[in-house]
Design a protein around this motif. Structure first.
Motif, PDB file in Angstrom:
ATOM      1  N   ASP A  58       0.838  -1.208   0.000  1.00 26.33           N
ATOM      2  CA  ASP A  58       0.000   0.000   0.000  1.00 26.33           C
ATOM      3  C   ASP A  58       0.867   1.249   0.000  1.00 26.33           C
ATOM      4  O   ASP A  58       0.605   2.213  -0.731  1.00 26.33           O
ATOM      5  CB  ASP A  58      -0.924   0.017   1.224  1.00 26.33           C
ATOM      6  CG  ASP A  58      -2.066  -0.966   1.083  1.00 26.33           C
ATOM      7  OD1 ASP A  58      -2.187  -1.539  -0.013  1.00 26.33           O
ATOM      8  OD2 ASP A  58      -2.810  -1.163   2.052  1.00 26.33           O
ATOM      9  N   PHE A  67      -9.676  10.734   5.878  1.00 26.35           N
ATOM     10  CA  PHE A  67      -8.838  10.090   4.849  1.00 26.35           C
ATOM     11  C   PHE A  67      -8.591  11.110   3.739  1.00 26.35           C
ATOM     12  O   PHE A  67      -9.296  11.114   2.740  1.00 26.35           O
ATOM     13  CB  PHE A  67      -9.533   8.870   4.245  1.00 26.35           C
ATOM     14  CG  PHE A  67      -9.874   7.823   5.256  1.00 26.35           C
ATOM     15  CD1 PHE A  67      -8.918   7.354   6.138  1.00 26.35           C
ATOM     16  CD2 PHE A  67     -11.136   7.272   5.315  1.00 26.35           C
ATOM     17  CE1 PHE A  67      -9.231   6.383   7.070  1.00 26.35           C
ATOM     18  CE2 PHE A  67     -11.457   6.305   6.247  1.00 26.35           C
ATOM     19  CZ  PHE A  67     -10.500   5.867   7.123  1.00 26.35           C
ATOM     20  N   MET A 102      -9.097   0.560  -3.167  1.00 24.10           N
ATOM     21  CA  MET A 102      -8.417   1.256  -2.080  1.00 24.10           C
ATOM     22  C   MET A 102      -9.394   1.663  -0.993  1.00 24.10           C
ATOM     23  O   MET A 102      -9.113   1.557   0.189  1.00 24.10           O
ATOM     24  CB  MET A 102      -7.741   2.516  -2.619  1.00 24.10           C
ATOM     25  CG  MET A 102      -6.380   2.283  -3.176  1.00 24.10           C
ATOM     26  SD  MET A 102      -5.714   3.852  -3.625  1.00 24.10           S
ATOM     27  CE  MET A 102      -4.419   3.320  -4.681  1.00 24.10           C
ATOM     28  N   GLN A 103     -10.567   2.147  -1.457  1.00 23.63           N
ATOM     29  CA  GLN A 103     -11.554   2.645  -0.505  1.00 23.63           C
ATOM     30  C   GLN A 103     -12.180   1.497   0.279  1.00 23.63           C
ATOM     31  O   GLN A 103     -12.165   1.501   1.503  1.00 23.63           O
ATOM     32  CB  GLN A 103     -12.640   3.399  -1.274  1.00 23.63           C
ATOM     33  CG  GLN A 103     -13.697   3.998  -0.400  1.00 23.63           C
ATOM     34  CD  GLN A 103     -13.293   5.339   0.136  1.00 23.63           C
ATOM     35  OE1 GLN A 103     -13.080   6.276  -0.604  1.00 23.63           O
ATOM     36  NE2 GLN A 103     -13.165   5.452   1.444  1.00 23.63           N
ATOM     37  N   SER A 111      -9.852  -0.707   2.454  1.00 22.68           N
ATOM     38  CA  SER A 111      -9.154  -0.126   3.597  1.00 22.68           C
ATOM     39  C   SER A 111      -9.785  -0.596   4.903  1.00 22.68           C
ATOM     40  O   SER A 111     -10.969  -0.348   5.157  1.00 22.68           O
ATOM     41  CB  SER A 111      -9.230   1.399   3.496  1.00 22.68           C
ATOM     42  OG  SER A 111      -8.985   1.962   4.744  1.00 22.68           O
TER      43      SER A 111
END
Lengths: 143, 378
Positions: A9, B125, B190-191, B194
């Protein structure tokens, strides 16, 4: 979620960040440089007095009563002087749409800042031309 | 609740100065870290839009509406235009119908991109706040190229639209859509992948369909419960081109809690909404016929309207947006106009939804419903 996935990441984020370093900045050094505005940009107006017939359709179309007309002030046979109040104008384009004689246009000039509030009322001397007095402040010229 | 607990209760105002409270204020009663009472207050953003509409003629009225919610300006101005078209019985050219629909869907896409960034900024974020906002710039560039303005577009007008598509506009639209499509899968992973984001949104602000319908929710907050309630499909507007393309109403059904939605589901729902918008735009762009963009008699007809009343509605980004318009005979302005914004329902839903949640979750619940103050203060 292990150590390597977090590392992955971080790599993704750093990759994106470093790519931005070599790209053109998104911002401009504003008073000295500006972006190119599209042709249809609804910026400040320009009044072509030669074509104007003093029909006052622009005054009627304006939703915020930002335009004042002075029919006594004539430069040509039929025209009139227009006063634009840019403290009121919402740049909706209805006045330009209402003009059937090609006498009123928007220009891509959007920098209207003035030091004095009264200077935002553009009289016939200012609205008919795009030339402006240079603005200097502390020895630097901004436009 | 025993009175002893309430002795320790603390009342705090969330807004109107808070950074994510742009024009709203909610009184919260806290016991420790938990909210026991939530009192949403409207009125901090009031601009008398309904009264202003009584003083504007029928070409100027849509300007007021688009300023109610500038994030979805193409959608917001439409109910007024549609109501005027109904009363004046105006015909809209085919090209204008399709162009309107395309721009309304672009507006939805832009609004979702903005909300996406805003929601992430509220949660802290900030990376995921800025990345969708970069993509949003491409949509704004297209709007600017088409109408000359980035937010206050002033595009639809009774009888058609004001500005025609040029090659450059089509190129910009294409660029915005391509950019969004390229980056959506990556951003979505990614969202939604997470763990921090999931922990903050899963099970937060959960309500059932029954509750949602009782509060009057519509749009994504209700579709996230699995109800395919969408005006574009249920009551297609004859002056829009939604039935000229093939698409399904996007819904989110979570197997963990069927018939209910939490903040995470509503996030997922908005991704699906954006994908549907792109799907509709891509189908409509090749169907664009040649021809006029406005009814030539519209200008004269919309000058003075006959006596009548009309109710027009559109599926906005945040839910059903509607307007009721009444006119008197040969009047130049509306006799009365009543706006129904989608967000008043979602704002007042907080009253029942927030108590019991932690204080830190309040903004998650609020943000996931995507209310915009302009829609409840009119």
């Amino acid at each position: 979620m292990g150590f390597f996935s977090v590392l992955g990441d971080i790599y993704q984020i750093l990759k994106h960040t470093f790519r931005q370093v070599f790209m053109r900045p998104f911002t401009y050094f504003f008073p000295f440089e500006d972006r190119i505005y599209p042709e249809r940009t609804r910026g400040r107006h320009i009044h072509v007095r030669k074509n104007c017939t003093a029909c006052a359709q622009c005054v009627r179309a304006c939703p915020v009563v930002a335009i004042r007309i002075d029919k006594e002030d004539k430069m040509y046979e039929k025209d009139a002087a227009l006063y634009f109040d840019y403290t009121r104008c919402i740049f909706c384009g209805l006045c330009v749409e209402a003009c059937r004689f090609d006498a009123l246009f928007h220009t891509p000039v959007v920098d209207l800042s003035e030091g004095d509030r009264d200077d935002l009322v553009y009289g016939p001397d200012k609205i008919t031309t795009l030339d402006r007095d240079p603005l200097e402040w502390r020895g630097r010229r901004f436009r | 609740m025993s009175p002893d607990i309430l002795d320790e209760a603390m009342e705090i105002w969330f807004g109107p100065q808070h950074v994510s409270a742009h024009g709203w204020a909610t009184k919260l009663t806290l016991v420790g870290d938990y909210v026991v009472e939530c009192d949403p207050n409207a009125g901090y953003f009031h601009r008398s839009a309904e009264k202003v509409l009584e003083y504007k003629n029928f070409r100027q009225g849509s300007l007021v509406l688009e300023r109610m919610c500038m994030l979805e300006a193409f959608l917001a101005e439409y109910p007024y235009v549609a109501a005027v078209e109904k009363i004046a019985e105006l015909e809209v050219p085919e090209r204008a119908k399709i162009m309107r629909t395309i721009m309304m869907e672009m507006s939805r896409l832009h609004s979702i991109q903005f909300w996406w960034g805003q929601f992430n900024a509220e949660l802290g974020f900030f990376t995921m706040a800025l990345w969708p906002w970069v993509d949003r710039e491409y949509s704004l560039d297209a709007f600017e190229e088409l109408t000359g303005s980035r937010h206050t577009v002033s595009y639809s007008t009774p009888g058609g639209v004001k500005y025609d598509f040029t090659d450059k506009v089509l190129k910009q639209l294409d660029r915005a859509i391509k950019r969004f499509e390229d980056r959506l899968p990556k951003f979505r992973d990614m969202q939604m992948g997470s763990p921090t984001f999931r922990a903050r949104t899963k099970g937060i602000g959960q309500y059932t369909v029954k509750q949602g319908l009782k509060w009057g929710l519509s749009g994504p907050p209700i579709k996230a419960c699995g109800v395919p309630m969408d005006l574009r499909k249920d009551a297609p507007d004859p002056n829009l081109a939604y039935n000229m393309c093939d698409w399904e109403v996007p819904i989110t059904e979570n197997p963990d809690h069927p018939g209910e939605s939490d903040a995470l589901d509503r996030m997922e729902q908005r991704f699906k909404e954006a994908e549907t918008s792109v799907q509709i735009i891509k189908q409509l762009l090749p169907q664009l016929p040649e021809g006029p963009i406005i009814d030539p008699k519209a200008r004269a007809k919309a000058n003075r309207l006959p006596e009548g009343e009309a109710y027009a509605r559109v599926e906005g980004t945040r839910g059903i947006t509607s307007l009721w318009l009444k006119t008197q005979d040969k009047a130049q302005t509306a006799y009365r106009a009543k706006i129904r914004g989608p967000c008043i329902a979602s704002y007042y839903a907080l009253k029942d939804l927030v108590p019991g949640a932690k204080f830190a979750d309040f903004i998650v619940i609020f943000g996931s419903l995507d209310p915009y103050p302009g829609w409840w203060d009119r």
